[in-house]
Design an enzyme around this catalytic site. Structure first.
Site, mmCIF file in Angstrom:
data_model
loop_
_atom_site.group_PDB
_atom_site.id
_atom_site.type_symbol
_atom_site.label_atom_id
_atom_site.label_comp_id
_atom_site.label_asym_id
_atom_site.label_seq_id
_atom_site.Cartn_x
_atom_site.Cartn_y
_atom_site.Cartn_z
ATOM 1 C CD GLU A 273 -2.416 -1.639 -0.100
ATOM 2 O OE1 GLU A 273 -2.871 -0.651 -0.839
ATOM 3 O OE2 GLU A 273 -2.976 -2.608 -0.189
ATOM 4 C CE1 TYR B 288 -4.461 -6.957 -7.817
ATOM 5 C CE2 TYR B 288 -2.803 -6.564 -6.126
ATOM 6 C CZ TYR B 288 -4.071 -6.263 -6.790
ATOM 7 O OH TYR B 288 -5.388 -5.600 -6.109
#
Ligand code: BES
Ligand code: ZN
EC number: 3.4.11.2
Length: 643
Positions: A337, A421
């Site tokens: 994040e 991803y």
């Protein structure tokens, strides 16, 4: 040299409109005093090339675009709704008469100009996925105010009853905007390429505290006796999916000079201990790819109903509490994040077909932070786990499936696919290996710098790599296979495979277990979290109840405090119809709302015919109401697929 190449896709007339128009149209905003407004960065250009077009918005930003949003909202925990106004600054040519906003179920009561005159508007036909357009006849107005209500079913918002919190005494609210949910509570142009500055005044009943993904203003002030008003502002233009809010009985703990954590008081100690490496992560990230440009980096550890592991809301990462394992073994989530503060929040996919630019680049960057903070071994192991995911997806989908290209064929659903991803990260590791780390890092750093606060596309990153990484070295260009990586399905031949030694010991143990079915408790004790997950991923498909019981008792799987381990165990146990795992799964599915854990477990149960389906339906009936809309959607798909 990069800018002329990568910005070539901007229609010059529009680019100049975007850059010159903002000073004139962004005068002082209603809630924040003018010094802030005058120092606001320039509005980023709108990309108008066909490949940059966002098909998930109704907005027509090339005609009229929102540049700033000022929210003034009241959170109502009894009715579970949000009521108030959104004042939008709009940039448009003088002769532009209409502006189109995104909405999904917003109950609009009025739209007015700055003098309070009602402006005519129409609400278009509702689409299941995209919501409905609001077309406002703004005339000469360039600042409009929408008065509206977001109903209890607004999909971005989850209203939790006190029982769903750790403290158990106060209600809680949080939002989740990505990918296209913010239109259920904010009437704006909900597209990642339409960056907007914003500010907000939010009122909530005492004793709740409100946090947002912007810097907070002065101390909260009392209003109406029993409420408090909190103010926030974000003076950097952000894609609107990054506007986020949470409210609950929460407290703050400082972690470092610019890092800290919010969570419920009873969670503070555990959360702060797990997040103790955060300040060092920010420093490591800066050393790799340049300044952290957002001021503070705070996090909020939410109740377990949060549907994701984490969400990169600027200056306030949202985290699931399920990453707390007591040993910082799952903090790759935080590295991830944090990395989005560059990949995603600075440089943003202009539409969701290119979400690998957000998630793939971030997953690569996450690995580099992990290497800096936790060392080579853990980084190599997490890389191997990620690569195994790519191999599994390719084995299942087939290497010719168009969905296995980084540049995805579909919009919104792509944003969360494993390909973006894990194949995305594998691509950048391959480029790093072939070009050399130093050269690669210099390239990636300039990519972030030269595209900061701007949208990007696959075509742009390809052009940028060719201009600034390959830079005329034809031999290097051939070896990198850039176009194939970005636009073709499957895995190019030059792929950097993970170090086969990363899990040598564990893979040996897994092979021995498959042959003997004798669990080696001493070996398990000596393994880290990644090694345990690797072992569990290599268990034989078919296992007897006696073998599962022996495994559980040797490793303490059902009682694991590591939710990734617990999830992997439940998956295996349920797919072998192991009865003693049912109450454990039931408790897990009642406690946790993280989509990645919840949906697959329902899927496994539904795949187990007359044994699993009644169990799935029984648990579903009990737990479904406690899930966020995002998780509900995924669970419903899992229930149908297995039916
Ligand atoms: N931005 C994503 C979450 C997301 C993706 C929300 C797509 C909506 C649509 C976030 O950064 C993320 O990737 N979360 C992962 C973390 C993991 C990869 C470390 C998660 O939630 O599991
Ligand atoms: Zn992410």
């Amino acid at each position: 040299m990069s800018n002329p190449v990568s910005r070539g896709v901007v229609v010059p007339a529009l680019a100049s409109l975007a850059l010159t128009g903002c000073a004139a149209t962004q005068s002082a905003s209603p809630l924040v005093s003018s010094p802030l407004a005058s120092s606001r960065p320039l509005v980023s250009p709108i990309l108008t090339s066909p490949e940059a077009r966002d098909t998930s918005t109704y907005a027509r930003p090339e005609e009229a675009r929102v540049t700033h949003v000022a929210l003034d909202l009241a959170l109502n925990f009894e009715a579970k709704d949000v009521f108030g106004t959104a004042t939008l600054d709009i940039m448009a040519d003088d002769d532009a008469d209409t502006v189109v906003l995104d909405s999904d179920g917003l109950r609009i009561s009025a739209i007015t100009d700055e003098q309070g005159n009602a402006l005519p508007y129409t609400v278009g036909e509702h689409d299941e996925e995209l919501g409905e357009p609001i077309t406002v006849r703004m005339g000469a107005a360039r600042r409009i105010t929408v008065t509206y209500r977001a109903a209890p079913d607004a999909a971005a918002l989850q209203w939790l009853d006190p029982e769903q919190t750790a403290g158990g005494e106060h209600p809680y609210l949080f939002s989740q905007g990505q990918a296209i949910l913010n239109r259920t509570w904010i009437p704006t142009q909900d597209s990642p390429g339409i960056r907007q500055t914003w500010e907000a005044r939010i009122t909530a009943p005492k004793p709740l505290t409100v946090v947002m993904s912007g810097l907070s203003g002065s101390e909260p002030v009392e209003v109406d006796g029993d409420r408090r008003a909190f103010t926030f502002s974000m003076d950097k233009p952000v894609p609107p999916y990054l506007i986020a809010l949470a409210a609950g009985d929460i407290a703050f703990r400082e972690l470092g000079p610019r890092t800290g954590v919010w969570t419920e008081p009873v969670m503070l100690d555990r959360a702060a201990a797990e997040l103790a490496d955060t300040e060092a992560m920010v420093a490591a990230a800066e050393k790799l790819y340049g300044d952290y440009r957002w001021g503070r980096y705070d996090m909020i550890v939410l109740p377990p109903a949060f549907p994701y592991g984490g969400m990169e809301n600027p200056v306030m990462t949202f985290l699931t509490p399920t990453f707390i394992a007591g040993d910082r073994s799952l903090t790759g989530l935080v590295a991830h994040e944090l990395a989005h503060s560059w990949s995603g929040n600075l440089v943003t996919n202009s539409n969701w077909r290119d979400s690998w630019l957000n998630e793939g680049v971030t997953s690569y960057f996450e690995g580099r932070i992990t290497e800096e903070i936790y060392g080579e071994q853990r980084a190599r192991q997490e890389e191997a786990l990620s690569f195994a995911t790519v191999e599994n997806v390719l084995a299942e989908a087939g290497a010719n499936d168009p969905g296995t290209a980084l540049h995805q064929p579909d919009d919104v659903e792509s944003a969360g696919s494993e390909i973006v991803y894990d194949k995305g990260a594998a691509f950048l590791r391959t480029v790093e290996q072939i070009a050399g780390r130093e050269r690669f890092d210099a390239w990636l750093r300039q990519w972030f710098d030269n595209h900061a606060f701007q949208p990007a596309t696959s075509q742009m990153i390809l052009a940028d790599m060719q201009a600034n990484l390959v830079a005329g070295d034809e031999e290097l260009g051939r070896r990198l296979m850039l176009r194939e990586w970005i636009f073709e399905p499957g895995l190019p031949a030059n792929v950097k495979r993970p170090d086969p030694q990363a899990f040598a010991g564990v893979d040996g143990a897994a092979a021995r277990y498959a042959a003997t079915r004798q669990p080696d408790a001493a070996a398990w004790q000596g393994w880290n979290s990644a090694e345990r997950l690797r072992f569990l991923s290599k268990l034989p498909d078919e296992m007897s109840a006696a073998q599962l019981a022996a495994l559980d008792s040797a490793f303490g799987l059902s009682g694991s405090g590591n939710n990734e381990v617990l999830f992997a165990w439940l998956r295996t146990a349920l797919s072998n119809r192991y009865e003693p795992a049912v109450p454990v799964a039931e408790a897990f599915l009642a406690r946790v709302g993280r989509m990645k854990f919840v949906a697959p477990l329902f899927g496994v149960l539904m795949g187990e015919g007359e044994w699993g389906q009644p169990i799935a339906r029984r648990i579903y009936a009990a737990t479904y109401p406690s899930y966020h809309a995002v998780t509900r959607g995924a669970v419903d798909r899992a229930m149908k697929a297995g039916d």
